[in-house]
Design an enzyme around this catalytic site. Sequence first.
Site, short mmCIF file in Angstrom:
data_model
loop_
_atom_site.label_atom_id
_atom_site.label_comp_id
_atom_site.label_asym_id
_atom_site.label_seq_id
_atom_site.Cartn_x
_atom_site.Cartn_y
_atom_site.Cartn_z
N TYR A 51 -35.00 -70.88 6.38
CA TYR A 51 -34.70 -70.50 7.76
C TYR A 51 -35.96 -70.05 8.49
O TYR A 51 -36.58 -69.04 8.14
CB TYR A 51 -33.66 -69.37 7.81
N GLY A 197 -19.30 -71.32 7.30
CA GLY A 197 -18.65 -72.13 8.34
C GLY A 197 -17.17 -71.90 8.49
O GLY A 197 -16.44 -72.83 8.80
N PRO A 198 -16.67 -70.66 8.29
CA PRO A 198 -15.21 -70.45 8.35
C PRO A 198 -14.61 -70.64 9.74
O PRO A 198 -13.40 -70.82 9.86
CB PRO A 198 -15.06 -69.00 7.87
N ALA A 200 -15.84 -73.04 11.78
CA ALA A 200 -16.05 -74.46 12.09
C ALA A 200 -16.74 -74.67 13.44
O ALA A 200 -16.22 -75.31 14.34
CB ALA A 200 -14.71 -75.20 12.07
N LYS A 201 -17.96 -74.11 13.53
CA LYS A 201 -18.78 -74.24 14.75
C LYS A 201 -18.06 -73.70 15.99
O LYS A 201 -18.27 -74.19 17.09
CB LYS A 201 -19.20 -75.70 14.97
N GLY A 202 -17.22 -72.72 15.80
CA GLY A 202 -16.53 -72.09 16.93
C GLY A 202 -15.22 -72.74 17.29
O GLY A 202 -14.47 -72.23 18.14
N LEU A 204 -12.55 -72.83 15.65
CA LEU A 204 -11.42 -71.97 15.27
C LEU A 204 -11.56 -70.55 15.79
O LEU A 204 -10.78 -69.67 15.42
CB LEU A 204 -11.30 -71.95 13.74
#
Length: 306
Positions: A51, A197-198, A200-202, A204
């Site tokens: 990163y 990623g819970p 999912a890029k926003g 959810l």
Amino acid sequence: MEKRQIGRSDLYVSKMGLGCMSLGKDESHARAIIDEAIELGINYFDTADLYDFGLNEEFVGRAIQNRRQDLIIATKAGNRWEEGKDGWTWDPSKFHIQNAVKDSLQRLGTDYIDLYQLHGGTIEDNINETIEAFEELKKEGLIREYGISSIRPNVIKQYLEKSSIASIMMQYSLVDRRPEEWFPLIEEHGVSVIARGPLAKGILSDRELEQAGSSIKEKGYMSYSFAELAELRAELKKAAPRHSYTEAALQYCLASPAVAAVIPGASKLSQLQENAAAVNAEPLTNEEAGLLRKISKADQYEQHRE
């Protein structure tokens, strides 16, 4: 915030960690988010040497000074950067890992890493050599535990059979349920899943779906078209009416016994606070979790199976 055990280790992490990749390059902003996370009861911070070419580790390291002993710091290795070459190259060799850990320790300003993770992996790797590298680091006291960050079933099975990994980081959410097929095997080996990623890029989150990026609008996400995502969100509200989208998404991941923690990223304080409130909300009932499984796709990995 509730703490959960990672695998059979003595690492107990807040059920929501902070995925540090999205902290950005402004150190004062990154520090504010880390400080607020600690204030909210988060003790688990996940970074990587990849990163921002190590800058992220430096930010985390400086932010946690004087409270290091109260925190669980996870970082990753396996990608190598060489001056004069274009991009990162994959290197899971013993030589690279045992050198990379020294650089990470220096950037983090600590003499040990709580959870050191292989940042990827292929079935073509010399897995025995990679395991040997981690085991030696553990014996030396430079790391407390190790794990892998991988979604490849064939790689996961090899590490479960051959190593003493404590965790597997996997992309997992209500719209990417592929890991669920492997949860029984992972649990059988006493290993925990860390869900990245819970949200999912926003998709959810409580953010309006119309605010999604152009790529998601054009191509959808995973096996969902954009129209299917809209339908799923409508059904989600019916299946879990007591919960906001963010609550339902994070609580769905946490409902599995295989999952020790979710690690959503946060580039804003408001996102961090919303996510923390969501994991502290009422858990899903068995009926709600069942309904969410019913309305979503239970896809499986098609590649890297053997």
